[in-house]
Design a protein around this motif. Structure first.
Motif, PDB file in Angstrom:
ATOM      1  N   TYR A   1       0.792  -1.226   0.000  1.00 55.62           N
ATOM      2  CA  TYR A   1       0.000   0.000   0.000  1.00 55.62           C
ATOM      3  C   TYR A   1       0.826   1.278   0.000  1.00 55.62           C
ATOM      4  CZ  TYR A   1      -3.431  -3.487   1.149  1.00 55.62           C
ATOM      5  OH  TYR A   1      -4.214  -4.607   1.116  1.00 55.62           O
ATOM      6  N   GLY A   2       2.140   1.158   0.044  1.00 53.59           N
ATOM      7  CA  GLY A   2       2.998   2.325  -0.044  1.00 53.59           C
ATOM      8  C   GLY A   2       3.240   3.045   1.262  1.00 53.59           C
ATOM      9  N   LYS A   3       2.733   2.525   2.358  1.00 52.16           N
ATOM     10  CA  LYS A   3       2.932   3.172   3.654  1.00 52.16           C
ATOM     11  C   LYS A   3       4.185   2.592   4.300  1.00 52.16           C
ATOM     12  CE  LYS A   3      -0.731   5.535   3.146  1.00 52.16           C
ATOM     13  NZ  LYS A   3      -1.976   5.696   3.632  1.00 52.16           N
ATOM     14  N   GLY A   4       4.979   3.431   4.945  1.00 50.80           N
ATOM     15  CA  GLY A   4       6.244   2.989   5.495  1.00 50.80           C
ATOM     16  C   GLY A   4       6.324   2.961   7.001  1.00 50.80           C
ATOM     17  N   TYR A   5       5.199   3.106   7.697  1.00 59.43           N
ATOM     18  CA  TYR A   5       5.238   3.170   9.156  1.00 59.43           C
ATOM     19  C   TYR A   5       5.850   1.921   9.787  1.00 59.43           C
ATOM     20  CZ  TYR A   5       1.986   7.066   8.452  1.00 59.43           C
ATOM     21  OH  TYR A   5       1.401   8.227   8.040  1.00 59.43           O
ATOM     22  N   LEU A   6       5.420   0.754   9.355  1.00 61.44           N
ATOM     23  CA  LEU A   6       5.941  -0.479   9.946  1.00 61.44           C
ATOM     24  C   LEU A   6       7.413  -0.679   9.599  1.00 61.44           C
ATOM     25  CD1 LEU A   6       2.906  -2.888   9.384  1.00 61.44           C
ATOM     26  CD2 LEU A   6       3.621  -1.770  11.503  1.00 61.44           C
ATOM     27  N   LEU A   7       7.781  -0.286   8.388  1.00 63.43           N
ATOM     28  CA  LEU A   7       9.185  -0.400   8.002  1.00 63.43           C
ATOM     29  C   LEU A   7      10.045   0.572   8.796  1.00 63.43           C
ATOM     30  CD1 LEU A   7       8.774  -0.811   4.144  1.00 63.43           C
ATOM     31  CD2 LEU A   7       9.406  -2.560   5.803  1.00 63.43           C
ATOM     32  N   ALA A   8       9.510   1.745   9.097  1.00 67.04           N
ATOM     33  CA  ALA A   8      10.253   2.722   9.894  1.00 67.04           C
ATOM     34  C   ALA A   8      10.564   2.160  11.271  1.00 67.04           C
ATOM     35  CB  ALA A   8       9.462   4.023  10.007  1.00 67.04           C
TER      36      ALA A   8
ATOM     37  N   LEU B   1      11.473  -0.731  11.910  1.00 67.42           N
ATOM     38  CA  LEU B   1      12.628  -1.628  11.811  1.00 67.42           C
ATOM     39  C   LEU B   1      13.956  -0.875  11.909  1.00 67.42           C
ATOM     40  CD1 LEU B   1      11.570  -3.893   8.799  1.00 67.42           C
ATOM     41  CD2 LEU B   1      11.542  -4.507  11.224  1.00 67.42           C
ATOM     42  N   LEU B   2      13.909   0.426  11.717  1.00 67.56           N
ATOM     43  CA  LEU B   2      15.139   1.213  11.662  1.00 67.56           C
ATOM     44  C   LEU B   2      15.529   1.718  13.046  1.00 67.56           C
ATOM     45  CD1 LEU B   2      14.303   3.256   8.444  1.00 67.56           C
ATOM     46  CD2 LEU B   2      15.796   1.261   8.633  1.00 67.56           C
ATOM     47  N   GLU B   3      16.783   1.511  13.408  1.00 64.26           N
ATOM     48  CA  GLU B   3      17.287   2.003  14.686  1.00 64.26           C
ATOM     49  C   GLU B   3      17.628   3.483  14.609  1.00 64.26           C
ATOM     50  OE1 GLU B   3      20.512  -0.530  15.834  1.00 64.26           O
ATOM     51  OE2 GLU B   3      19.258  -2.320  15.785  1.00 64.26           O
ATOM     52  N   ASP B   4      17.999   3.942  13.441  1.00 62.48           N
ATOM     53  CA  ASP B   4      18.365   5.340  13.243  1.00 62.48           C
ATOM     54  C   ASP B   4      17.081   6.177  13.195  1.00 62.48           C
ATOM     55  OD1 ASP B   4      18.873   7.842  11.796  1.00 62.48           O
ATOM     56  OD2 ASP B   4      20.856   7.023  11.360  1.00 62.48           O
ATOM     57  N   ALA B   5      16.919   7.070  14.167  1.00 59.08           N
ATOM     58  CA  ALA B   5      15.696   7.872  14.281  1.00 59.08           C
ATOM     59  C   ALA B   5      15.492   8.785  13.070  1.00 59.08           C
ATOM     60  CB  ALA B   5      15.728   8.706  15.562  1.00 59.08           C
ATOM     61  N   ARG B   6      16.580   9.314  12.516  1.00 55.51           N
ATOM     62  CA  ARG B   6      16.463  10.193  11.348  1.00 55.51           C
ATOM     63  C   ARG B   6      15.943   9.417  10.138  1.00 55.51           C
ATOM     64  NH1 ARG B   6      18.877  10.845   6.906  1.00 55.51           N
ATOM     65  NH2 ARG B   6      20.584   9.461   7.433  1.00 55.51           N
TER      66      ARG B   6
ATOM     67  N   GLU C   1      12.334   8.702  10.609  1.00 57.66           N
ATOM     68  CA  GLU C   1      11.535   9.921  10.420  1.00 57.66           C
ATOM     69  C   GLU C   1      11.323  10.218   8.935  1.00 57.66           C
ATOM     70  OE1 GLU C   1       9.126  13.046  11.428  1.00 57.66           O
ATOM     71  OE2 GLU C   1       9.778  11.312  12.577  1.00 57.66           O
ATOM     72  N   VAL C   2      12.316   9.957   8.102  1.00 61.31           N
ATOM     73  CA  VAL C   2      12.157  10.148   6.658  1.00 61.31           C
ATOM     74  C   VAL C   2      10.996   9.290   6.150  1.00 61.31           C
ATOM     75  CG1 VAL C   2      13.231   9.733   4.393  1.00 61.31           C
ATOM     76  CG2 VAL C   2      14.538  10.852   6.203  1.00 61.31           C
ATOM     77  N   LEU C   3      10.956   8.033   6.557  1.00 63.23           N
ATOM     78  CA  LEU C   3       9.868   7.136   6.138  1.00 63.23           C
ATOM     79  C   LEU C   3       8.527   7.567   6.716  1.00 63.23           C
ATOM     80  CD1 LEU C   3      11.243   3.489   6.197  1.00 63.23           C
ATOM     81  CD2 LEU C   3      10.479   4.816   4.254  1.00 63.23           C
ATOM     82  N   ASN C   4       8.509   7.973   7.961  1.00 67.08           N
ATOM     83  CA  ASN C   4       7.258   8.411   8.582  1.00 67.08           C
ATOM     84  C   ASN C   4       6.724   9.683   7.919  1.00 67.08           C
ATOM     85  OD1 ASN C   4       6.836   6.341  10.471  1.00 67.08           O
ATOM     86  ND2 ASN C   4       8.272   7.275  11.900  1.00 67.08           N
ATOM     87  N   GLN C   5       7.609  10.635   7.626  1.00 65.98           N
ATOM     88  CA  GLN C   5       7.176  11.870   6.960  1.00 65.98           C
ATOM     89  C   GLN C   5       6.633  11.573   5.568  1.00 65.98           C
ATOM     90  OE1 GLN C   5      10.456  14.632   7.066  1.00 65.98           O
ATOM     91  NE2 GLN C   5      10.132  15.117   9.226  1.00 65.98           N
ATOM     92  N   PHE C   6       7.305  10.665   4.871  1.00 66.63           N
ATOM     93  CA  PHE C   6       6.810  10.283   3.544  1.00 66.63           C
ATOM     94  C   PHE C   6       5.430   9.639   3.667  1.00 66.63           C
ATOM     95  CE2 PHE C   6       6.110   6.799   0.543  1.00 66.63           C
ATOM     96  CZ  PHE C   6       6.012   7.534  -0.621  1.00 66.63           C
ATOM     97  N   SER C   7       5.260   8.747   4.608  1.00 68.61           N
ATOM     98  CA  SER C   7       3.975   8.065   4.790  1.00 68.61           C
ATOM     99  C   SER C   7       2.875   9.064   5.131  1.00 68.61           C
ATOM    100  CB  SER C   7       4.089   6.995   5.869  1.00 68.61           C
ATOM    101  OG  SER C   7       4.995   6.001   5.453  1.00 68.61           O
TER     102      SER C   7
ATOM    103  N   GLN D   1      15.589  12.228  -0.804  1.00 73.55           N
ATOM    104  CA  GLN D   1      15.888  11.631   0.496  1.00 73.55           C
ATOM    105  C   GLN D   1      15.919  10.106   0.401  1.00 73.55           C
ATOM    106  OE1 GLN D   1      12.655  13.516   2.657  1.00 73.55           O
ATOM    107  NE2 GLN D   1      14.158  14.609   3.912  1.00 73.55           N
ATOM    108  N   PHE D   2      15.049   9.537  -0.408  1.00 73.60           N
ATOM    109  CA  PHE D   2      14.976   8.089  -0.548  1.00 73.60           C
ATOM    110  C   PHE D   2      16.236   7.528  -1.191  1.00 73.60           C
ATOM    111  CE2 PHE D   2      10.152   7.021  -0.478  1.00 73.60           C
ATOM    112  CZ  PHE D   2      10.104   7.450   0.837  1.00 73.60           C
ATOM    113  N   LYS D   3      16.783   8.235  -2.161  1.00 73.09           N
ATOM    114  CA  LYS D   3      18.005   7.760  -2.806  1.00 73.09           C
ATOM    115  C   LYS D   3      19.132   7.656  -1.791  1.00 73.09           C
ATOM    116  CE  LYS D   3      16.919   9.666  -7.342  1.00 73.09           C
ATOM    117  NZ  LYS D   3      17.217  10.712  -8.334  1.00 73.09           N
ATOM    118  N   THR D   4      19.254   8.655  -0.956  1.00 72.00           N
ATOM    119  CA  THR D   4      20.282   8.655   0.090  1.00 72.00           C
ATOM    120  C   THR D   4      19.994   7.579   1.126  1.00 72.00           C
ATOM    121  OG1 THR D   4      20.573  11.035  -0.235  1.00 72.00           O
ATOM    122  CG2 THR D   4      21.413  10.102   1.821  1.00 72.00           C
ATOM    123  N   LEU D   5      18.749   7.518   1.574  1.00 70.71           N
ATOM    124  CA  LEU D   5      18.351   6.562   2.602  1.00 70.71           C
ATOM    125  C   LEU D   5      18.608   5.120   2.167  1.00 70.71           C
ATOM    126  CD1 LEU D   5      17.013   6.082   5.356  1.00 70.71           C
ATOM    127  CD2 LEU D   5      14.799   6.128   4.189  1.00 70.71           C
TER     128      LEU D   5
END
Length: 184
Positions: A3-10, A12-17, A20-26, A43-47
């Motif tokens: 569905y394109g939402k990244g909350y659950l994937l976010a 999984l990440l230990e790095d808060a920044r 946050e990129v995934l949460n802001q996108f979602s 931001q996604f390319k870097t992430l």
């Protein structure tokens, strides 16, 4: 993935920044903030290159890079919005797909008429031109029925299951037709 939402994937990440990129996108995706979604591409390319967590590294980089590749190939804001609309349809986010599709048509008129596509008043002018200017007739034909559907969705007008199936099938037809106009 579905569905394109990244909350659950976010989560999984230990790095808060990174999370946050995934949460802001979602959030931007959920609110359909086109500029914020467009800004997420860089931001996604870097992430995608920064993720270290083993499970996240298996899942996120391919998803992020697929999304960014697909949307960064757009040459105009119209193409970006149309491709995002197609992506939403493929993810079965039909309300968002219709909304972004209609916005892509209005953005197209803004770009063709050299209006600021981000300016509310210019978008209103473009919408009126779309409905009345004879030179925009091919685009108007791709706008009228989908805009009716978009309004029904926005105002919670219920349809039968058969009507919903037709509306979903029609969306792909309209998107394909508009894409052909853009590529001609």
């Amino acid at each position: 993935l579905n569905y394109g939402k990244g909350y659950l994937l976010a989560d999984l990440l230990e790095d808060a920044r990174q999370a946050e990129v995934l949460n802001q996108f979602s959030d931007a995706l959920g609110m359909n903030y086109l500029s914020a979604i467009e800004n997420s591409i860089n931001q996604f390319k870097t992430l995608a290159n920064e993720i270290d967590e083993p499970i996240a590294k298996m899942i996120l980089p391919p998803l992020l890079l697929d999304f960014t590749k697909r949307l960064s190939e757009a040459r105009t804001h119209t193409e970006f919005q149309l491709e995002l609309s197609i992506w939403h349809r493929e993810k079965k986010n039909y309300a968002a797909a219709y909304l972004v599709y209609i916005e892509s048509l209005i953005t197209y008129v803004c770009e063709v008429r050299e209006l600021d596509w981000k300016d509310f008043n210019d978008r209103r002018i473009a919408n009126q031109l779309l409905k009345s200017n004879s030179s925009l007739r091919p685009i108007r034909l791709l706008h009228k029925r989908p805009n009716f559907v978009r309004n029904n969705i926005a105002h919670s007008q219920n349809n039968t299951r058969e009507e919903d199936e037709i509306i979903i099938d029609e969306l792909e037809h309209y998107q394909t037709s508009f894409s052909q106009i853009l590529n001609s």
